[in-house]
Design a protein around this motif. Structure first.
Motif, PDB file in Angstrom:
ATOM      1  N   PRO A   1       0.808  -1.286   0.161  1.00  0.00           N
ATOM      2  CA  PRO A   1       0.027  -0.092  -0.062  1.00  0.00           C
ATOM      3  C   PRO A   1       0.944   1.129  -0.151  1.00  0.00           C
ATOM      4  N   LEU A   2       0.041   2.302  -0.404  1.00  0.00           N
ATOM      5  CA  LEU A   2       0.952   3.743  -0.410  1.00  0.00           C
ATOM      6  C   LEU A   2       0.337   4.212   1.056  1.00  0.00           C
ATOM      7  N   VAL A   3       1.115   4.837   1.799  1.00  0.00           N
ATOM      8  CA  VAL A   3       0.758   5.275   3.097  1.00  0.00           C
ATOM      9  C   VAL A   3       1.016   6.687   3.227  1.00  0.00           C
ATOM     10  N   ALA A   4      -0.141   7.544   3.737  1.00  0.00           N
ATOM     11  CA  ALA A   4       0.233   9.100   3.861  1.00  0.00           C
ATOM     12  C   ALA A   4       0.034   9.166   5.413  1.00  0.00           C
ATOM     13  N   GLY A   5       0.685   9.894   6.064  1.00  0.00           N
ATOM     14  CA  GLY A   5       0.775   9.857   7.567  1.00  0.00           C
ATOM     15  C   GLY A   5       1.804  10.957   8.029  1.00  0.00           C
ATOM     16  N   PRO A   6       1.889  11.367   9.334  1.00  0.00           N
ATOM     17  CA  PRO A   6       2.655  12.006   9.770  1.00  0.00           C
ATOM     18  C   PRO A   6       4.324  12.126   9.494  1.00  0.00           C
ATOM     19  N   HIS A   7       4.387  10.655   9.129  1.00  0.00           N
ATOM     20  CA  HIS A   7       5.751  10.280   8.724  1.00  0.00           C
ATOM     21  C   HIS A   7       6.326  11.123   7.651  1.00  0.00           C
TER      22      HIS A   7
ATOM     23  N   ARG B   1      -9.275  15.145  19.791  1.00  0.00           N
ATOM     24  CA  ARG B   1      -7.921  15.491  20.411  1.00  0.00           C
ATOM     25  C   ARG B   1      -8.000  17.089  21.037  1.00  0.00           C
ATOM     26  N   PRO B   2      -6.888  17.536  21.681  1.00  0.00           N
ATOM     27  CA  PRO B   2      -6.588  18.749  22.255  1.00  0.00           C
ATOM     28  C   PRO B   2      -6.835  19.654  21.029  1.00  0.00           C
ATOM     29  N   ALA B   3      -6.084  19.440  19.920  1.00  0.00           N
ATOM     30  CA  ALA B   3      -6.294  20.244  18.979  1.00  0.00           C
ATOM     31  C   ALA B   3      -7.427  20.601  18.412  1.00  0.00           C
ATOM     32  N   ALA B   4      -8.548  19.798  18.713  1.00  0.00           N
ATOM     33  CA  ALA B   4      -9.829  20.200  18.021  1.00  0.00           C
ATOM     34  C   ALA B   4     -10.260  21.489  18.623  1.00  0.00           C
TER      35      ALA B   4
ATOM     36  N   LEU C   1      -5.572  18.116   4.402  1.00  0.00           N
ATOM     37  CA  LEU C   1      -5.122  16.780   4.840  1.00  0.00           C
ATOM     38  C   LEU C   1      -3.919  16.812   5.605  1.00  0.00           C
ATOM     39  N   ALA C   2      -2.892  17.538   5.316  1.00  0.00           N
ATOM     40  CA  ALA C   2      -1.632  17.610   6.140  1.00  0.00           C
ATOM     41  C   ALA C   2      -1.847  18.064   7.639  1.00  0.00           C
ATOM     42  N   ALA C   3      -2.594  18.940   7.795  1.00  0.00           N
ATOM     43  CA  ALA C   3      -3.166  19.131   9.270  1.00  0.00           C
ATOM     44  C   ALA C   3      -3.607  18.119   9.769  1.00  0.00           C
ATOM     45  N   ILE C   4      -4.624  17.256   9.132  1.00  0.00           N
ATOM     46  CA  ILE C   4      -5.521  16.444   9.806  1.00  0.00           C
ATOM     47  C   ILE C   4      -4.404  15.081  10.322  1.00  0.00           C
ATOM     48  N   THR C   5      -3.510  14.757   9.261  1.00  0.00           N
ATOM     49  CA  THR C   5      -2.599  13.747   9.505  1.00  0.00           C
ATOM     50  C   THR C   5      -1.513  14.071  10.743  1.00  0.00           C
ATOM     51  N   HIS C   6      -1.427  15.565  10.873  1.00  0.00           N
ATOM     52  CA  HIS C   6      -0.550  15.967  12.109  1.00  0.00           C
ATOM     53  C   HIS C   6      -1.121  16.330  13.385  1.00  0.00           C
ATOM     54  N   ALA C   7      -2.451  15.602  13.260  1.00  0.00           N
ATOM     55  CA  ALA C   7      -3.379  16.079  14.444  1.00  0.00           C
ATOM     56  C   ALA C   7      -2.473  15.950  16.057  1.00  0.00           C
ATOM     57  N   ALA C   8      -1.635  15.104  16.252  1.00  0.00           N
ATOM     58  CA  ALA C   8      -0.918  14.813  17.412  1.00  0.00           C
ATOM     59  C   ALA C   8       0.419  15.470  17.395  1.00  0.00           C
TER      60      ALA C   8
END
Length: 298
Positions: free
Chosen positions: A134-140, A204-207, A160-167
């Protein structure tokens, strides 16, 4: 139960299918932008009573190249049965549509993303008959966008980038950048992205940080989250409710950055009822290095 972050991580591709070509380029697999996109049925259930359902399924037609199916899965944690399910999805889609399928997994934490990125051979060790890749998109591998000019170039990818970096420890600066970039966007563009961001951050607190950024000036946003904040203001007293919410946002930004807040500074923030003053402090909080930086020049 399907969570809001789960929905946001895959449905954003339904609403903005051209996003995949930008994400694939970031992931090192450049794929030509499609000339047309069709939303496909997500139900992969067989005639026997076993339900299998992919999160989002799209058909992407590419000029001068073969069309393919894109299955998008939002993955919140590791799951030992997932690789087998994903392999089933891909083989079923290839059998049903006779088109090459591609799997994109979207994650919000590095450990899950690294787990999902594994190549999984299926078959005897000496000769695997199939390989799940699979292709994977995430904070990495998704960019941390904290420059407003860069964010404006691609608001959907920035969302999308902001969502993946929620933590991410820098989520305050990321969300502040996204909010600033959306202020200049037409309402028809900004509203759904405000909603996707709110959904993607979940509980999450970011919300709460995002809600506070949206609440700084409600005139910029007409989306459901803005209406919700307005309703809260009407029921609890608009000035009181907004001041408390902004004060909590300031404290959340400081806590996220690991900054100690002395009791005197905490009381000054939580007892302030002047919205303009609180908004100034809120805008300083993401870049503050100490609690006193929030009050600079006051």
């Amino acid at each position: 139960m399907v969570s809001s972050p789960h929905e946001a991580m895959h449905r954003i591709f339904q609403e903005y299918p051209g996003l995949f070509s930008r994400v694939s380029e970031l992931l090192g697999v450049p794929i030509t932008a499609p000339t047309s996109v069709s939303v496909m049925p997500t139900d992969l259930t067989e005639s026997r009573p076993v339900e299998r359902r992919v999160d989002t399924l799209l058909r992407l037609d590419v000029e001068g190249d073969e069309s393919f199916l894109l299955a998008v899965e939002a993955q919140g944690k590791k799951g030992e049965d997932k690789p087998a399910s994903w392999a089933y999805y891909l083989s079923y889609l290839y059998t049903k549509y006779r088109m090459p399928p591609l799997l994109l997994v979207v994650c919000q934490d590095r450990a899950t993303a690294e787990w999902a990125s594994r190549t999984v051979p299926i078959g005897p060790r000496a000769w695997p008959a199939l390989t799940l890749r699979p292709l994977v998109a995430g904070p990495h591998n998704m960019p941390v966008i904290t420059d407003v000019a860069e964010a404006r170039k691609d608001l959907v990818l920035t969302t999308l980038a902001a969502i993946t970096h929620a933590a991410d420890p820098d989520i305050g600066a990321i969300l502040k950048t996204l909010s600033a970039a959306l202020r200049d966007a037409p309402e028809i563009i900004a509203d759904p992205l405000v909603e996707f961001t709110a959904q993607g951050l979940g509980n999450r607190p970011a919300a709460q940080q995002w809600r506070n950024l949206v609440a700084v000036d409600l005139s910029f946003y007409k989306s459901a989250i803005s209406e919700e904040i307005r309703d809260e203001g009407r029921s609890e007293g608009l000035s009181e409710g907004r001041s408390e919410g902004i004060a909590q946002g300031i404290l959340l930004f400081l806590a996220q950055a690991g900054i100690d807040v002395p009791d005197e500074a905490r009381e000054r923030i939580t007892t302030c009822r002047d919205i303009d003053t609180l908004n100034r402090w809120l805008l300083r909080a993401p870049t503050a290095r100490s609690a006193e930086d929030v009050f600079a020049g006051e």
